[in-house]
Design a protein around this motif. Structure first.
Motif, PDB file in Angstrom:
ATOM      1  N   GLY A 791      48.870  14.142  63.399  1.00  0.00           N
ATOM      2  CA  GLY A 791      48.522  12.790  62.144  1.00  0.00           C
ATOM      3  C   GLY A 791      48.791  13.045  61.406  1.00  0.00           C
ATOM      4  N   SER A 792      49.067  12.112  60.540  1.00  0.00           N
ATOM      5  CA  SER A 792      48.855  12.219  58.979  1.00  0.00           C
ATOM      6  C   SER A 792      47.527  12.839  58.769  1.00  0.00           C
ATOM      7  N   VAL A 793      47.400  13.227  57.678  1.00  0.00           N
ATOM      8  CA  VAL A 793      45.552  14.142  56.999  1.00  0.00           C
ATOM      9  C   VAL A 793      45.351  12.217  56.520  1.00  0.00           C
ATOM     10  N   SER A 794      46.410  11.486  56.339  1.00  0.00           N
ATOM     11  CA  SER A 794      45.618  10.304  55.713  1.00  0.00           C
ATOM     12  C   SER A 794      44.973   9.297  56.446  1.00  0.00           C
ATOM     13  N   ASN A 795      44.938   9.672  58.122  1.00  0.00           N
ATOM     14  CA  ASN A 795      44.360   8.580  58.841  1.00  0.00           C
ATOM     15  C   ASN A 795      43.059   9.030  58.398  1.00  0.00           C
ATOM     16  N   ILE A 796      42.449   9.838  58.160  1.00  0.00           N
ATOM     17  CA  ILE A 796      40.939  10.387  57.864  1.00  0.00           C
ATOM     18  C   ILE A 796      40.746   9.276  57.314  1.00  0.00           C
ATOM     19  N   ARG A 845      45.507  12.219  49.469  1.00  0.00           N
ATOM     20  CA  ARG A 845      44.360  12.788  48.278  1.00  0.00           C
ATOM     21  C   ARG A 845      42.930  12.774  48.374  1.00  0.00           C
ATOM     22  N   CYS A 846      42.296  11.403  48.540  1.00  0.00           N
ATOM     23  CA  CYS A 846      41.374  11.395  49.443  1.00  0.00           C
ATOM     24  C   CYS A 846      40.491  12.303  50.261  1.00  0.00           C
ATOM     25  N   ALA A 847      41.609  11.893  51.974  1.00  0.00           N
ATOM     26  CA  ALA A 847      41.016  12.713  52.677  1.00  0.00           C
ATOM     27  C   ALA A 847      41.075  14.086  52.501  1.00  0.00           C
ATOM     28  N   GLU A 848      42.128  14.817  51.201  1.00  0.00           N
ATOM     29  CA  GLU A 848      41.645  16.340  51.565  1.00  0.00           C
ATOM     30  C   GLU A 848      40.734  15.868  50.226  1.00  0.00           C
ATOM     31  N   ASP A 849      40.221  15.539  49.428  1.00  0.00           N
ATOM     32  CA  ASP A 849      38.947  15.737  48.718  1.00  0.00           C
ATOM     33  C   ASP A 849      37.217  15.840  49.247  1.00  0.00           C
ATOM     34  N   ARG A 881      34.759   7.122  45.648  1.00  0.00           N
ATOM     35  CA  ARG A 881      36.744   7.496  45.135  1.00  0.00           C
ATOM     36  C   ARG A 881      37.640   6.699  46.148  1.00  0.00           C
ATOM     37  N   ASN A 882      37.320   7.734  47.898  1.00  0.00           N
ATOM     38  CA  ASN A 882      38.276   7.079  48.963  1.00  0.00           C
ATOM     39  C   ASN A 882      38.327   5.508  49.117  1.00  0.00           C
ATOM     40  N   ASP A 883      36.983   4.606  49.098  1.00  0.00           N
ATOM     41  CA  ASP A 883      36.385   3.585  49.285  1.00  0.00           C
ATOM     42  C   ASP A 883      37.251   3.005  47.853  1.00  0.00           C
TER      43      ASP A 883
END
Length: 927
Positions: A791-796, A845-849, A881-883
């Motif tokens: 799935g997409s990394v954005s799920n993290i 991008r948030c998940a990758e960070d 930042r993700n929140d």
């Protein structure tokens, strides 16, 4: 050591001749320090004192000083650099005549005669690792009396084993209740003369105790016989000469048989009688001595204590606050004050799991306090109370607590009379005791509550259980009481579904029959909620019960709360999760909620929320739902697919009696070294623990097309044979039988083509974010883990967000206090606004960070990185930042708190499910 054992040790120390050299070590030993600890202090190996005293690091600095210098010595101990460096909690100085001590954290002090310092043992309980509350520190008597009674109880059972059998246990417990009343009565002038009961036993019984039981039995007979009838009853001449009053009330009726006493038991009894029973506190005494008659609970003797502040969390919003407000509004208006007093005289308080009566006693005392203020304002200070004890009713399954509950109420009534009317007026009314009974001994889930505490104004009468052996016609209570209210309260047994006995399961069968089919996973306490709601279909009032927070989480909510709603119950107030703890070092307290129910529409339901600091904030809301959230009444059900536009999250792979396919990494290494060709069939295996600790196990993962090749490797073939045998044993399990022919495989065959996002099934509540990891396609997730395959990394970004955490904590429930994740109940129901491509890019991008921040601290594991005390600043910043990015998608700004987050999530969930339902109906119409 428990509090009772500590009290006894401290009392023994205070009674011994003062030994200046030994006192510090004896004092520390009394609070549970081991011999090795004392030895290290004696030799100076661990003694950090700079004042020639004894300083135990992180505990206490003690110094024995010259006569008359105690105060100055205490100041020197406080100012000592060593005290500060060793982080001592207490300082103590004594000269053997006077003792002073100070709690350096709170600033509280003790100053007393040395021989009396045992009365302040509660002040020092933190030295034994026991957290205390102010009330228990001020009530050393209750613990002292509990310990003495326990010794007597055990000694009597030792020499009278037949009194400990099921057939005679009631007799033994009733005997103890009689003793407690006599000890209280002789110290409060209910019995005239100094220590009338105790001194008579001491004088009339032989020192070898041979006739002690006969003397006590004769005293009991006298108390059950009117003065004018004592000659005819052939009461002994010595007993007739005593001014022992007629007690009646069923307490001394029927058999007056007494267990036989040893010399030791007689000594214990006399010692108990010489305590000052005027100091007994019925608020807590009853619950403390419950353990005396329960062998399984004696290890926590003196710990069974529920603070008054916690009880008032139930009683105050239930009805006491309303009475206080009415009192405030009445001012000095005689008519309004009279109306309030009349109203209070008709109020019934009913605890259907009353134990030793804590809630009933507190309710009675608080109501008497309000009534006393009314009488004061009306100029009727000495007026007899209009509030009858018979309005405080209870049900208790166990015999001894039921006995003590009634006794605690009798003591509370007398103490209130003394306080508000004076000793002389109180003595006029206390005897003979009222023969009416208010506590029923029985199974609350089986009994008809309407017969125990009938509806108002119906004229229903109930023959209560004959707890004090009173004749049945005396126990009859007339409940004609037009206009009265009934308030149900208490702290019923919790017990999750996996801890219930067969009988308790049958109890819930009885309660839920015809109401629901899928109630099996409900906590035992749910039975009390249903019976409370059912009760108020017939009478006016409300209820408030303490319960495990699990009945407001996860799958229990959509089962229990629709039933309560159908019965007309609405939440009028609630306390969200907080710790309901006893006074025990080993008991950090279970997490509970308090829920008030009413049939009437509450104009302003009140939600009380407890912060980690312990501070309580309250707010009026429009509605409180079954999740204890200020939102509409909605129930979150499991879903097969995500409600929002999210990727599919699957259950991990279950071996299904294939445990032989799983082994440690070390074993895998050894086997591969011995058979290099087997490496291709070995994969890393991840469950919850493995993901969090970064330490995978290993498993055999063999494709159907490669079974023949794998079987040629001896160690693999042996494991296949073990799996086949294990599955063959499960003859009644159809799935296991189907898998017998495929011993090389797990039940499931789910794997990624590139990578997968692993989400642990359970995780600690202490972590600020739900853990997850991105794992290589060779890794295999177990059924203890959920997975989003490719799935997409954005799920993290979504899984690890604060928004998702508060949703999971609310709708998925807990495993003990840990979060218990569910894909069908947590992920598939998670409401999120429709994401634009820009939103997805930002979240990716948030998940990758977050992943990069973790990588920067390699080889630290999730367990290391998400330790609340050690979380790296850059990782915390990445999550923050993700929140912010995710929360702006919801409302264009950060949420103020978790309450606001939950309310928004429920609002969105309601909107999305309603839209989905409308679309389904529309589709059905068009077809």
């Amino acid at each position: 050591m428990n509090a009772v054992e500590i009290e006894e040790a401290v009392s023994n120390l205070a009674e011994q001749p003062f030994d200046a050299q030994e006192f510090p070590y004896a004092f520390l030993e009394a609070f549970g320090n081991k011999a090795t600890t004392i030895k290290r202090l004696r030799t100076g190996a661990s003694n950090k004192s700079d004042l020639d005293g004894v300083l135990q690091t992180s505990n206490i600095h003690i110094k024995v000083c010259e006569p008359g210098t105690v105060t100055d010595t205490l100041v020197a101990l406080k100012d000592s650099p060593a005290t500060k460096k060793a982080r001592a909690k207490f300082v103590l100085a004594t000269d053997g005549q006077w003792l002073e001590a100070e709690d350096l954290n709170s600033g509280e002090t003790v100053a007393c005669e040395y021989v009396d310092f045992h009365d302040h043992f509660g002040f020092f309980l933190p030295l034994a690792g026991i957290s205390t509350v102010q009330q228990i520190r001020e009530s050393a008597f209750d613990i002292k009396a509990t310990g003495r009674l326990n010794k007597l109880y055990i000694e009597l059972l030792r020499t009278n084993p037949e009194w400990g059998t099921a057939e005679r246990r009631h007799d033994m417990n009733h005997f103890m209740a009689r003793l407690i009343f006599c000890f209280f009565a002789e110290d409060t002038e209910i019995f005239t003369g100094d220590d009338l009961f105790t001194s008579t036993i001491e004088m009339m019984s032989d020192r070898d105790s041979a006739n002690t039981h006969e003397v006590i039995s004769e005293l009991f007979r006298a108390m059950n016989t009117k003065h004018e009838d004592r000659d005819a009853a052939r009461i002994s001449s010595w007993a007739r000469k005593l001014d022992i009053p007629y007690v009646n009330g069923g307490l001394f009726a029927d058999s007056v048989e007494v267990p036989k006493f040893t010399k030791m038991a007689r000594s214990y009894l006399l010692h108990i009688g010489k305590l000052d029973w005027r100091k007994v506190n019925p608020d807590i005494f009853g619950s403390m001595i419950q353990a005396v008659a329960d062998e399984e609970e004696r290890g926590a003797l003196g710990m069974h204590y529920t603070s008054v502040s916690n009880i008032l969390k139930v009683l105050s919003p239930l009805f006491l606050d309303d009475l206080r407000e009415q009192l405030e509004e009445a001012g000095d208006n005689d008519r309004k004050l009279l109306n309030l007093r009349k109203r209070m005289a008709k109020i019934r308080v009913f605890d259907p799991a009353c134990g030793s009566g804590n809630f009933l006693v507190i309710a009675y005392k608080e109501m008497r306090k309000i009534e006393a203020e009314i009488n004061e304002r009306r100029g009727e200070k000495d007026r007899r109370s209009d509030i009858p004890l018979t309005n405080f009713r209870g049900i208790e399954l166990r015999d001894f607590p039921a006995e003590i509950a009634r006794l605690a109420l009798i003591i509370a009534e007398y103490q209130c009379d003394v306080l508000y009317r004076g000793q002389l007026e109180a003595l006029k009314d206390v005897l003979p005791l009222n023969a009416m009974n208010w506590i029923t001994c029985g199974n609350a889930l089986r009994l008809d509550w309407l017969s125990i505490c009938p509806p108002t104004g119906t004229g229903v009468k109930h023959h209560a259980d004959d707890l004090f052996h009173s004749p049945i016609n005396q126990a009859e209570i007339d409940f004609e009481n037009e206009g009265g209210e009934t308030y149900i309260c208490g702290n019923p047994p919790y017990l999750g579904y996996n801890k219930r006995s067969k009988e308790q399961k049958e109890d819930l069968d009885f309660v839920f029959e015809g109401r629901a089919k899928n109630w099996g996973n409900l906590d035992y306490v749910a039975g009390w909620f249903v019976k409370s709601a059912d009760y108020f279909r017939n009478t006016k009032g409300a209820s408030a019960l303490v319960a495990t927070n699990s009945i407001c989480q996860g799958g229990q909510v959509p089962v229990l709360w629709p039933i309560l709603s159908e019965l007309g119950a609405k939440i009028s107030f609630a306390y969200t999760s907080f710790k309901w703890s006893n006074l025990a070092s080993h008991n950090a307290g279970i997490t509970v909620v308090v829920i008030g129910l009413s049939r009437e529409d509450a104009t302003k339901p009140t939600l009380f929320e407890t912060a980690k600091s312990g501070e309580i904030a309250s707010r009026n809301v429009s509605n409180i739902n079954g999740y204890l959230v200020a939102a509409s009444d909605i129930f979150v059900h499991k879903r097969a697919e995500p409600l929002s536009n999210l990727d599919i999250m699957s259950f991990g792979n279950h071996p299904y009696y294939g445990s032989a396919l799983i082994f440690s990494q070390e074993e895998a290494r050894i086997q591969i070294e011995n058979a290099p060709g087997s490496a291709r069939f070995v994969r890393p295996l991840y469950g919850s623990t493995e993901v969090i600790k970064g330490q995978p196990r290993a498993c055999l993962w063999v494709e159907d097309t490669e079974v023949e090749v794998a079987n040629q490797i001896e160690w693999i073939s042996e494991r296949f044979s073990k799996v086949e045998a294990d599955r063959l044993k499960k003859k009644t399990d159809t799935t296991a039988q189907k898998l017998v022919a495929s011993p090389h495989r797990f039940r499931d065959r789910l794997e990624a083509t590139k990578y997968f996002i692993a989400v642990p099934q359970t995780t600690s509540e202490n972590r600020a974010y739900l853990p997850c990891a991105i794992l290589d396609k060779r890794c295999i997730p177990t059924f203890k883990c959920y997975a989003i395959y490719d799935g997409s990394v954005s799920n993290i970004a979504i899984v690890t967000s604060r928004m998702h955490l508060v949703w999971i904590a609310t709708v998925c429930g807990r495993m003990r206090t840990d979060f218990s994740y569910s894909n069908t109940l947590g992920w598939n129901t998670f409401p999120i606004p429709k994401l634009t491509e820009k939103n997805k890019e930002d979240l990716t991008r948030c998940a990758e960070d977050i992943l990069l921040a973790r990588e920067a601290h390699f080889p630290a594991t999730i367990a290391d990185l998400y330790d609340p005390e050690k979380m790296p600043d850059d990782l915390r910043a990445a999550h923050d930042r993700n929140d912010e990015v995710l929360e702006r998608i919801y409302i264009g700004r950060r949420f103020k708190n978790d309450t606001e987050r939950l309310e928004k999530l429920f609002e969105l969930y309601t909107k999305m499910t309603n839209n989905e339902e409308a679309q389904t109906k529309q589709k059905a119409v068009t077809q």
